[in-house]
Structures are given as structure tokens and as C-alpha cells.
Write a protein that holds these residues in place. Sequence first.
Motif, PDB file in Angstrom:
ATOM      1  N   GLN A 239     -14.653 -15.958  51.984  1.00  0.00           N
ATOM      2  CA  GLN A 239     -14.474 -14.701  52.699  1.00  0.00           C
ATOM      3  C   GLN A 239     -13.047 -14.214  52.447  1.00  0.00           C
ATOM      4  OE1 GLN A 239     -16.810 -12.975  54.240  1.00  0.00           O
ATOM      5  NE2 GLN A 239     -18.346 -14.545  53.838  1.00  0.00           N
ATOM      6  N   PRO A 240     -12.836 -13.360  51.464  1.00  0.00           N
ATOM      7  CA  PRO A 240     -11.466 -12.974  51.109  1.00  0.00           C
ATOM      8  C   PRO A 240     -10.790 -12.169  52.203  1.00  0.00           C
ATOM      9  CG  PRO A 240     -13.065 -11.660  49.891  1.00  0.00           C
ATOM     10  CD  PRO A 240     -13.846 -12.737  50.588  1.00  0.00           C
ATOM     11  N   SER A 241      -9.503 -12.427  52.361  1.00  0.00           N
ATOM     12  CA  SER A 241      -8.688 -11.656  53.297  1.00  0.00           C
ATOM     13  C   SER A 241      -8.294 -10.338  52.649  1.00  0.00           C
ATOM     14  CB  SER A 241      -7.430 -12.444  53.660  1.00  0.00           C
ATOM     15  OG  SER A 241      -6.590 -12.582  52.508  1.00  0.00           O
TER      16      SER A 241
ATOM     17  N   CYS B 258      -7.767  -9.531  48.639  1.00  0.00           N
ATOM     18  CA  CYS B 258      -8.381  -8.387  47.958  1.00  0.00           C
ATOM     19  C   CYS B 258      -7.317  -7.546  47.247  1.00  0.00           C
ATOM     20  CB  CYS B 258      -9.157  -7.530  48.952  1.00  0.00           C
ATOM     21  SG  CYS B 258     -10.692  -8.283  49.547  1.00  0.00           S
ATOM     22  N   ALA B 259      -6.199  -7.350  47.910  1.00  0.00           N
ATOM     23  CA  ALA B 259      -5.109  -6.600  47.280  1.00  0.00           C
ATOM     24  C   ALA B 259      -4.588  -7.343  46.054  1.00  0.00           C
ATOM     25  CB  ALA B 259      -3.983  -6.370  48.281  1.00  0.00           C
ATOM     26  N   ALA B 260      -4.457  -8.659  46.159  1.00  0.00           N
ATOM     27  CA  ALA B 260      -3.943  -9.447  45.040  1.00  0.00           C
ATOM     28  C   ALA B 260      -4.866  -9.351  43.829  1.00  0.00           C
ATOM     29  CB  ALA B 260      -3.763 -10.905  45.460  1.00  0.00           C
ATOM     30  N   ILE B 261      -6.177  -9.403  44.064  1.00  0.00           N
ATOM     31  CA  ILE B 261      -7.099  -9.369  42.937  1.00  0.00           C
ATOM     32  C   ILE B 261      -7.150  -7.972  42.329  1.00  0.00           C
ATOM     33  CG2 ILE B 261      -9.360  -8.805  43.964  1.00  0.00           C
ATOM     34  CD1 ILE B 261      -8.574 -11.725  41.575  1.00  0.00           C
ATOM     35  N   GLY B 262      -7.019  -6.937  43.162  1.00  0.00           N
ATOM     36  CA  GLY B 262      -6.979  -5.579  42.623  1.00  0.00           C
ATOM     37  C   GLY B 262      -5.767  -5.356  41.740  1.00  0.00           C
ATOM     38  N   GLY B 263      -4.598  -5.811  42.192  1.00  0.00           N
ATOM     39  CA  GLY B 263      -3.390  -5.668  41.392  1.00  0.00           C
ATOM     40  C   GLY B 263      -3.449  -6.470  40.111  1.00  0.00           C
ATOM     41  N   CYS B 264      -4.021  -7.680  40.185  1.00  0.00           N
ATOM     42  CA  CYS B 264      -4.123  -8.521  38.996  1.00  0.00           C
ATOM     43  C   CYS B 264      -5.067  -7.915  37.968  1.00  0.00           C
ATOM     44  CB  CYS B 264      -4.600  -9.917  39.393  1.00  0.00           C
ATOM     45  SG  CYS B 264      -4.705 -11.067  38.014  1.00  0.00           S
ATOM     46  N   MET B 265      -6.190  -7.369  38.432  1.00  0.00           N
ATOM     47  CA  MET B 265      -7.111  -6.754  37.489  1.00  0.00           C
ATOM     48  C   MET B 265      -6.460  -5.575  36.777  1.00  0.00           C
ATOM     49  SD  MET B 265     -10.945  -5.200  38.007  1.00  0.00           S
ATOM     50  CE  MET B 265     -11.720  -6.767  37.620  1.00  0.00           C
ATOM     51  N   ALA B 266      -5.721  -4.769  37.516  1.00  0.00           N
ATOM     52  CA  ALA B 266      -5.049  -3.631  36.896  1.00  0.00           C
ATOM     53  C   ALA B 266      -4.041  -4.101  35.855  1.00  0.00           C
ATOM     54  CB  ALA B 266      -4.363  -2.789  37.965  1.00  0.00           C
ATOM     55  N   LYS B 267      -3.329  -5.182  36.162  1.00  0.00           N
ATOM     56  CA  LYS B 267      -2.370  -5.721  35.189  1.00  0.00           C
ATOM     57  C   LYS B 267      -3.092  -6.238  33.960  1.00  0.00           C
ATOM     58  CE  LYS B 267       1.634  -8.727  34.667  1.00  0.00           C
ATOM     59  NZ  LYS B 267       2.558  -9.678  35.325  1.00  0.00           N
ATOM     60  N   LEU B 268      -4.209  -6.926  34.155  1.00  0.00           N
ATOM     61  CA  LEU B 268      -5.009  -7.393  33.030  1.00  0.00           C
ATOM     62  C   LEU B 268      -5.424  -6.214  32.155  1.00  0.00           C
ATOM     63  CD1 LEU B 268      -7.890  -9.998  33.235  1.00  0.00           C
ATOM     64  CD2 LEU B 268      -8.135  -7.936  31.869  1.00  0.00           C
ATOM     65  N   HIS B 269      -5.851  -5.129  32.781  1.00  0.00           N
ATOM     66  CA  HIS B 269      -6.269  -3.953  32.020  1.00  0.00           C
ATOM     67  C   HIS B 269      -5.101  -3.332  31.260  1.00  0.00           C
ATOM     68  CE1 HIS B 269     -10.041  -3.248  34.740  1.00  0.00           C
ATOM     69  NE2 HIS B 269     -10.176  -4.279  33.933  1.00  0.00           N
TER      70      HIS B 269
ATOM     71  N   THR C  32     -16.125  -6.238  40.413  1.00  0.00           N
ATOM     72  CA  THR C  32     -15.322  -7.017  41.357  1.00  0.00           C
ATOM     73  C   THR C  32     -15.474  -6.508  42.778  1.00  0.00           C
ATOM     74  OG1 THR C  32     -13.775  -7.671  39.632  1.00  0.00           O
ATOM     75  CG2 THR C  32     -12.949  -7.711  41.889  1.00  0.00           C
ATOM     76  N   VAL C  33     -15.444  -5.212  42.972  1.00  0.00           N
ATOM     77  CA  VAL C  33     -15.607  -4.648  44.316  1.00  0.00           C
ATOM     78  C   VAL C  33     -16.970  -5.029  44.903  1.00  0.00           C
ATOM     79  CG1 VAL C  33     -15.926  -2.474  45.578  1.00  0.00           C
ATOM     80  CG2 VAL C  33     -13.942  -2.779  44.087  1.00  0.00           C
ATOM     81  N   ASN C  34     -18.020  -5.002  44.090  1.00  0.00           N
ATOM     82  CA  ASN C  34     -19.353  -5.353  44.588  1.00  0.00           C
ATOM     83  C   ASN C  34     -19.415  -6.779  45.115  1.00  0.00           C
ATOM     84  OD1 ASN C  34     -20.858  -3.008  44.337  1.00  0.00           O
ATOM     85  ND2 ASN C  34     -21.622  -3.481  42.285  1.00  0.00           N
ATOM     86  N   ASP C  35     -18.575  -7.659  44.608  1.00  0.00           N
ATOM     87  CA  ASP C  35     -18.588  -9.038  45.092  1.00  0.00           C
ATOM     88  C   ASP C  35     -17.558  -9.278  46.190  1.00  0.00           C
ATOM     89  OD1 ASP C  35     -19.429 -11.916  44.835  1.00  0.00           O
ATOM     90  OD2 ASP C  35     -17.304 -12.122  44.341  1.00  0.00           O
ATOM     91  N   TRP C  36     -16.351  -8.775  45.995  1.00  0.00           N
ATOM     92  CA  TRP C  36     -15.253  -9.078  46.917  1.00  0.00           C
ATOM     93  C   TRP C  36     -15.310  -8.293  48.226  1.00  0.00           C
ATOM     94  CZ3 TRP C  36     -10.810 -12.252  46.146  1.00  0.00           C
ATOM     95  CH2 TRP C  36     -10.834 -12.973  44.946  1.00  0.00           C
ATOM     96  N   CYS C  37     -15.949  -7.155  48.217  1.00  0.00           N
ATOM     97  CA  CYS C  37     -15.828  -6.225  49.344  1.00  0.00           C
ATOM     98  C   CYS C  37     -17.165  -5.951  50.031  1.00  0.00           C
ATOM     99  CB  CYS C  37     -15.215  -4.908  48.870  1.00  0.00           C
ATOM    100  SG  CYS C  37     -13.622  -5.111  48.034  1.00  0.00           S
TER     101      CYS C  37
ATOM    102  N   ARG D  48     -10.729  -0.440  50.317  1.00  0.00           N
ATOM    103  CA  ARG D  48      -9.545   0.419  50.227  1.00  0.00           C
ATOM    104  C   ARG D  48      -8.324  -0.334  49.725  1.00  0.00           C
ATOM    105  NH1 ARG D  48     -10.329   3.897  55.815  1.00  0.00           N
ATOM    106  NH2 ARG D  48     -11.649   5.531  54.913  1.00  0.00           N
ATOM    107  N   VAL D  49      -8.073  -1.525  50.258  1.00  0.00           N
ATOM    108  CA  VAL D  49      -6.855  -2.229  49.846  1.00  0.00           C
ATOM    109  C   VAL D  49      -6.963  -2.694  48.398  1.00  0.00           C
ATOM    110  CG1 VAL D  49      -6.262  -2.928  52.200  1.00  0.00           C
ATOM    111  CG2 VAL D  49      -7.551  -4.507  50.757  1.00  0.00           C
ATOM    112  N   LEU D  50      -8.155  -3.095  47.977  1.00  0.00           N
ATOM    113  CA  LEU D  50      -8.312  -3.517  46.591  1.00  0.00           C
ATOM    114  C   LEU D  50      -8.076  -2.343  45.640  1.00  0.00           C
ATOM    115  CD1 LEU D  50     -11.055  -5.952  45.301  1.00  0.00           C
ATOM    116  CD2 LEU D  50     -10.283  -4.044  43.898  1.00  0.00           C
TER     117      LEU D  50
END
Length: 315
Positions: A111-113, A117-128, A223-228, A241-243
Motif C-alpha cells: 500500500q504505497p504512501s 507515489c511521488a518518488a516513483i513519479g519523479g523517478c519515472m520522469a527521470k528515466l524518461h 504505473t498509475v493504474n497499479d500504484w494509485c 495527483r502527487v504521482l
Amino acid sequence: MSVYTPVSREQLEAFLTNYPLGALIEHKGISAGIVNTNFFVTTERGQYVLTLFETLKFDELGYFLDLMAYLAEHDVPTAHPVADHVGHYLRQLNGKPAALVARLPGAGVEQPSLAQCAAIGGCMAKLHRVGRDFAGRRENDRGPHWWAVTAKSVLPHLSSEDAALLQAELEFQAGHRHAHLPRGVIHADLFRDNALFNGDTLTGVIDLYYACNDVLLYDLAITVNDWCCDALGNLEVDKTRVLLQAYQHVRPMGEDEHLAWSVMLRAAALRFWLSRLQDQIFPRDGELTHIKDPNVFKRILQKRIDKTGREIWLG
């Protein structure tokens, strides 16, 4: 990451003589996941993950291993492959292509906090962003052509209601290809069990063996479909929203991506409903296997059809 190809201690000891890792201490099969054979391996020099590739061929794997090394060397927290004595990342074990990667610290989350969620969103953007300069290229082999082929094989096994839902969504997606949207390297499978955390600190993104070149927004939708999502498949507003905000802080998106968001959420749900149906209907034998429930993504798809998701894009 089930065990389809057993590896004895003697076989692994012989394999490890090709690497500067010292003597084997222990190895243990990993039951999570569904595609490749994986083991945790501990040697005198550290902890690693050994993967035996069950479907990908030797000449297909350079893209993934080179990408993992490239990302790790550009401050994206991925597991760097281990080179053998002659500098190669890939060898053969029990007739299968095999690779060792560094085992990253941390654990997946159930159950992500909001912070996670914010950390994974930022990391994905960096990966991209970092991935734009990666020289390798690989088409998405689980894109629309695969959807059509897989649907044909599973449709005879579905209820009339599920078959109608699947056929209707395939027809809808056929009219929404979005070839104009920004493209690049995507993870294509960044679920909660493919990210590692210590508390709210992201320590690693793993299992890049679906990575490819495709629409960046599609990766975000997966990612949103799974994490959120809640248990019913609804998007949870705060997490979404935070992601998305964390992602946009690193890679701002255009209005054309905003407009395509609801379609991409549906496409991402369709892809994983199909893959889970395939795994359930046509299971493979293995010592340890883990088949995920396809109804999870059927519910998510139904919810995405009912609601666009744009109402919680950034709020």
C-alpha cells in the motif's frame, strides 16, 4: 519471476567461476512474477539476482542489459548487470541465457504512501529524460499487434460478457494510436513489486525486461493504474495527483498528452488484462509459479471506461 528452470548448487558454482564474485554461499528461488526464472544469490563478494530468461533469446537481451547499465550509470536507481571476466553481461546456464545483476536494498510495497507515489513519479520522469540519449532501440512486443493475437487465443475461453468487453475495447483502441505523442525508452512494467523502498526512500527500480521504445504517457498510465488504485479499481485522487505532479516537475507534459490520458489509462489496463488472461488460461509449468488474477485489470478497465481520469490529472 517464477522458477521454471531449476539450478543446482553445483551448476551455479560452475557458472560463478566466470565472474569475480568469490565462492557461492547460498541461492534461493524467487516465486514472485510470472515470466523468467530468478534466484537470490549470495557470494563472498555480495548479494545478486540471477535471471534465466525463459522466452527472450540471447541476441534480444543486449538491449535490456545495456539499458540497465546505462540507467544505473546516469543516477537512475536500477540494478547494474555484473560483467564476467571478459566483460560480458550475458552467459548461458542450463541451456538458457542468464545474467547476474546487483541486488538492491529495500522491499516492494503493498500500500504505497503519498511520498512513495511521488518518488516513483519523479523517478519515472527521470528515466524518461535520461533514456532519450540511450542509443539502443526496441519495439514494444506487447503492443497493439500482440493485443490482437492474444485476444484471438483467449476469446474462446471467456464468458460472453468478457468477450464483448474485450472486443469493444480492442475496437476503441484501434482508433486511438497517438503516434504523435512523445516517445522514448519506457519501463513498461513499473508495478509496486518492481520498485524497492527503505521507508519512503526509493532504493531501486527493477525488472526492466519489458522495457522498450514507446509512448511515454503509456508508461505513466501503466504505473498509475497499479500504484494509485483502490480494491475496486478506482483511481485514488491523492495518490494520483502527487504521482503526476512529481512526474511533471521533472518532465512537463503538453496538452496533447493531457487529452490522451484517459485513452492511455484504458490501453494500459487492456494490456495487463490480456497478459493475465493468457497466463491463467495457458499456464506454464514451474517449480514455483505465481499467476496473477486477471479480474483485477478487468475491473480497472471497466472503471477507466466509466471515468476518464482527467478530472484528477493535476487537480
